[in-house]
Scaffold this motif. Structure first.
Motif, PDB file in Angstrom:
ATOM      1  N   GLU A   1       0.790  -1.229   0.000  1.00 22.36           N
ATOM      2  CA  GLU A   1       0.000   0.000   0.000  1.00 22.36           C
ATOM      3  C   GLU A   1       0.827   1.287   0.000  1.00 22.36           C
ATOM      4  N   PRO A   2       1.894   1.411   0.828  1.00 16.67           N
ATOM      5  CA  PRO A   2       2.630   2.684   0.834  1.00 16.67           C
ATOM      6  C   PRO A   2       3.209   3.059  -0.524  1.00 16.67           C
ATOM      7  N   LEU A   3       3.633   2.074  -1.309  1.00 18.40           N
ATOM      8  CA  LEU A   3       4.194   2.365  -2.630  1.00 18.40           C
ATOM      9  C   LEU A   3       3.102   2.596  -3.671  1.00 18.40           C
ATOM     10  N   LEU A   4       2.048   1.817  -3.602  1.00 23.13           N
ATOM     11  CA  LEU A   4       0.962   2.000  -4.567  1.00 23.13           C
ATOM     12  C   LEU A   4       0.298   3.365  -4.385  1.00 23.13           C
ATOM     13  N   ALA A   5       0.301   3.869  -3.149  1.00 26.57           N
ATOM     14  CA  ALA A   5      -0.286   5.188  -2.899  1.00 26.57           C
ATOM     15  C   ALA A   5       0.482   6.303  -3.595  1.00 26.57           C
ATOM     16  N   LEU A   6       1.747   6.043  -3.966  1.00 30.28           N
ATOM     17  CA  LEU A   6       2.554   7.034  -4.671  1.00 30.28           C
ATOM     18  C   LEU A   6       2.472   6.876  -6.191  1.00 30.28           C
ATOM     19  N   GLY A   7       1.632   5.981  -6.638  1.00 30.77           N
ATOM     20  CA  GLY A   7       1.484   5.801  -8.071  1.00 30.77           C
ATOM     21  C   GLY A   7       2.413   4.759  -8.670  1.00 30.77           C
ATOM     22  N   PHE A   8       3.024   3.912  -7.835  1.00 34.88           N
ATOM     23  CA  PHE A   8       3.845   2.826  -8.374  1.00 34.88           C
ATOM     24  C   PHE A   8       2.961   1.902  -9.213  1.00 34.88           C
ATOM     25  N   ASP A   9       3.521   1.411 -10.293  1.00 31.98           N
ATOM     26  CA  ASP A   9       2.789   0.526 -11.189  1.00 31.98           C
ATOM     27  C   ASP A   9       2.808  -0.900 -10.656  1.00 31.98           C
ATOM     28  N   LEU A  10       1.674  -1.591 -10.702  1.00 30.48           N
ATOM     29  CA  LEU A  10       1.572  -2.968 -10.215  1.00 30.48           C
ATOM     30  C   LEU A  10       1.192  -3.879 -11.369  1.00 30.48           C
ATOM     31  N   ARG A  11       1.979  -4.946 -11.515  1.00 29.67           N
ATOM     32  CA  ARG A  11       1.676  -5.971 -12.512  1.00 29.67           C
ATOM     33  C   ARG A  11       1.913  -7.336 -11.884  1.00 29.67           C
ATOM     34  N   HIS A  12       1.368  -8.360 -12.521  1.00 29.37           N
ATOM     35  CA  HIS A  12       1.562  -9.715 -12.005  1.00 29.37           C
ATOM     36  C   HIS A  12       1.675 -10.681 -13.166  1.00 29.37           C
ATOM     37  N   ASP A  13       2.273 -11.837 -12.874  1.00 27.84           N
ATOM     38  CA  ASP A  13       2.398 -12.854 -13.913  1.00 27.84           C
ATOM     39  C   ASP A  13       1.353 -13.943 -13.702  1.00 27.84           C
ATOM     40  N   ASP A  14       1.383 -14.958 -14.548  1.00 20.96           N
ATOM     41  CA  ASP A  14       0.379 -16.020 -14.499  1.00 20.96           C
ATOM     42  C   ASP A  14       0.523 -16.906 -13.262  1.00 20.96           C
ATOM     43  N   LEU A  15       1.672 -16.833 -12.578  1.00 19.76           N
ATOM     44  CA  LEU A  15       1.899 -17.676 -11.408  1.00 19.76           C
ATOM     45  C   LEU A  15       1.418 -17.019 -10.111  1.00 19.76           C
ATOM     46  N   GLY A  16       1.102 -15.733 -10.178  1.00 18.63           N
ATOM     47  CA  GLY A  16       0.685 -15.029  -8.971  1.00 18.63           C
ATOM     48  C   GLY A  16       1.757 -14.147  -8.365  1.00 18.63           C
ATOM     49  N   ASN A  17       2.921 -14.066  -9.009  1.00 25.71           N
ATOM     50  CA  ASN A  17       3.951 -13.136  -8.549  1.00 25.71           C
ATOM     51  C   ASN A  17       3.553 -11.703  -8.907  1.00 25.71           C
ATOM     52  N   VAL A  18       3.920 -10.769  -8.036  1.00 24.83           N
ATOM     53  CA  VAL A  18       3.534  -9.366  -8.211  1.00 24.83           C
ATOM     54  C   VAL A  18       4.798  -8.528  -8.386  1.00 24.83           C
ATOM     55  N   TYR A  19       4.737  -7.562  -9.309  1.00 24.13           N
ATOM     56  CA  TYR A  19       5.884  -6.689  -9.581  1.00 24.13           C
ATOM     57  C   TYR A  19       5.419  -5.233  -9.488  1.00 24.13           C
ATOM     58  N   VAL A  20       6.100  -4.465  -8.658  1.00 29.43           N
ATOM     59  CA  VAL A  20       5.747  -3.065  -8.431  1.00 29.43           C
ATOM     60  C   VAL A  20       6.940  -2.211  -8.841  1.00 29.43           C
ATOM     61  N   THR A  21       6.681  -1.184  -9.654  1.00 26.79           N
ATOM     62  CA  THR A  21       7.758  -0.355 -10.198  1.00 26.79           C
ATOM     63  C   THR A  21       7.440   1.116  -9.992  1.00 26.79           C
ATOM     64  N   ALA A  22       8.464   1.884  -9.580  1.00 29.87           N
ATOM     65  CA  ALA A  22       8.302   3.317  -9.383  1.00 29.87           C
ATOM     66  C   ALA A  22       8.059   4.015 -10.715  1.00 29.87           C
ATOM     67  N   PRO A  23       7.424   5.181 -10.689  1.00 31.59           N
ATOM     68  CA  PRO A  23       7.181   5.915 -11.945  1.00 31.59           C
ATOM     69  C   PRO A  23       8.448   6.172 -12.746  1.00 31.59           C
ATOM     70  N   ASP A  24       9.600   6.379 -12.064  1.00 32.54           N
ATOM     71  CA  ASP A  24      10.847   6.622 -12.797  1.00 32.54           C
ATOM     72  C   ASP A  24      11.666   5.350 -12.987  1.00 32.54           C
ATOM     73  N   HIS A  25      11.103   4.186 -12.599  1.00 26.36           N
ATOM     74  CA  HIS A  25      11.737   2.874 -12.776  1.00 26.36           C
ATOM     75  C   HIS A  25      13.027   2.722 -11.964  1.00 26.36           C
ATOM     76  N   ARG A  26      13.212   3.535 -10.936  1.00 29.60           N
ATOM     77  CA  ARG A  26      14.448   3.445 -10.151  1.00 29.60           C
ATOM     78  C   ARG A  26      14.264   2.731  -8.820  1.00 29.60           C
ATOM     79  N   VAL A  27      13.056   2.305  -8.518  1.00 27.98           N
ATOM     80  CA  VAL A  27      12.777   1.438  -7.369  1.00 27.98           C
ATOM     81  C   VAL A  27      11.850   0.333  -7.854  1.00 27.98           C
ATOM     82  N   ARG A  28      12.201  -0.900  -7.547  1.00 29.08           N
ATOM     83  CA  ARG A  28      11.392  -2.034  -7.984  1.00 29.08           C
ATOM     84  C   ARG A  28      11.202  -2.998  -6.824  1.00 29.08           C
ATOM     85  N   LEU A  29      10.019  -3.551  -6.756  1.00 33.85           N
ATOM     86  CA  LEU A  29       9.689  -4.528  -5.711  1.00 33.85           C
ATOM     87  C   LEU A  29       9.084  -5.756  -6.368  1.00 33.85           C
ATOM     88  N   GLY A  30       9.511  -6.904  -5.887  1.00 38.10           N
ATOM     89  CA  GLY A  30       8.901  -8.151  -6.314  1.00 38.10           C
ATOM     90  C   GLY A  30       8.318  -8.885  -5.127  1.00 38.10           C
TER      91      GLY A  30
END
Length: 286
Positions: free
Chosen positions: A30-59
């Motif tokens: 939630e703290p990152l998504l509240a800043l507009g980080f992009d959220l995507r997921h794959d077919d296995l259920g893994n989640v990938y969150v990326t900062a708007p400038d692509h300089r912070v990434r979370l898996g």
């Protein structure tokens, strides 16, 4: 402690570092998504969150190649290698991950100088020792000295923090437990219940957010049936009782007493007799 009506669990686990994961990633995302980080997921259920400038990434990787459930990296160059990386395994209490992502979100809002700030000994808020202070204040003690490792351990011996000195391989730090920082809980560091690692250049403020959350003396709520047996052998489980009725006020007591008294009969229906009363006169015969 929070209002029991809002607690997701039926027992409190103390000390909190033995509470294990809640197995839901939403609170920490939630703290990152509240800043507009992009959220995507794959077919296995893994989640990938990326900062708007692509300089912070979370898996968030429940179907990853190992037990590294959370992997967070920061970059100076979005196409280059990470400047630092943090990993939480699949049993870390979710509250600790949320403490980290909350601090990361705050640093991201301040800019690269905050979330890419390298630790520097003796430099105020960037001194690596500051990350150890929260647990030392809660009675953690310096562990037996080992060459090249500074370590502290909780009073019960079921949690610890290690800081390795000297040169380390950057790739090894990002892919194994052989990182600059490591926290763990369990009966030993070799077979921990959970662990978290951070590479050499992880900002001190982000590490301190984790240790402050770990050092908080407040217990964490969990469901008893989902609590691991090895945690039950080390942690204290206290039932979360539903809130009791409010204490009666003096007015409530008086009203209750009044409701138990028998009702008085009307005055006209009560016969009045005395020793001076005259007997009733006989009725005349027909």
């Amino acid at each position: 402690m929070p209002d029991t009506e809002e607690i997701d669990g039926d027992v409190y686990v103390s000390p909190r570092y033995l509470a294990a994961s809640t197995y839901t990633g939403d609170p920490a995302l939630e703290p990152l998504l509240a800043l507009g980080f992009d959220l995507r997921h794959d077919d296995l259920g893994n989640v990938y969150v990326t900062a708007p400038d692509h300089r912070v990434r979370l898996g968030y990787l429940p179907e990853g190649d190992d037990d590294g459930l959370w992997r967070i990296n920061a970059y100076k160059d979005s196409f280059g290698p990470p400047e630092w990386g943090v990993c939480f395994n699949d049993r870390v209490p979710t509250e600790f991950v949320r403490a980290f992502t909350t601090a990361l979100a705050e640093a991201y809002e301040r800019g690269p100088d905050a979330y890419l700030a390298r630790p520097a000994a003796g430099v105020d808020e960037h001194d690596p020792f500051l990350a150890v202070v929260p647990v030392l204040k809660q009675g953690w003690e310096i562990d037996r000295p080992r060459w090249g490792v500074f370590a502290v351990q909780s009073p019960d011996g079921f949690a610890g923090l290690e800081f390795t000195t000297g040169d380390l391989d950057p790739e090894t730090e990002l892919t194994t437990r052989d990182a600059r920082w490591q926290m763990w809980a369990g009966k030993s560091i070799d077979r921990p219940v959970w662990y978290a690692t951070a590479s050499t250049d992880t900002p001190v403020a982000l590490l301190t957010a984790i240790t402050e959350c770990v050092a908080d003396p407040a217990p964490l709520p969990r469901w008893r049936e989902e609590t691991f047996s090895y945690i039950k052998g080390m942690a204290q489980l206290t039932p979360i009782l539903p809130p009791g009725p409010p204490a009666p006020t003096p007015l409530d007591v008086r009203r209750a007493a009044a409701s138990r008294r028998p009702a008085a009969l009307p005055a006209a229906s009560v016969p009045r007799w005395s020793t001076t009363s005259r007997p009733a006169l006989p009725r005349p015969r027909r």
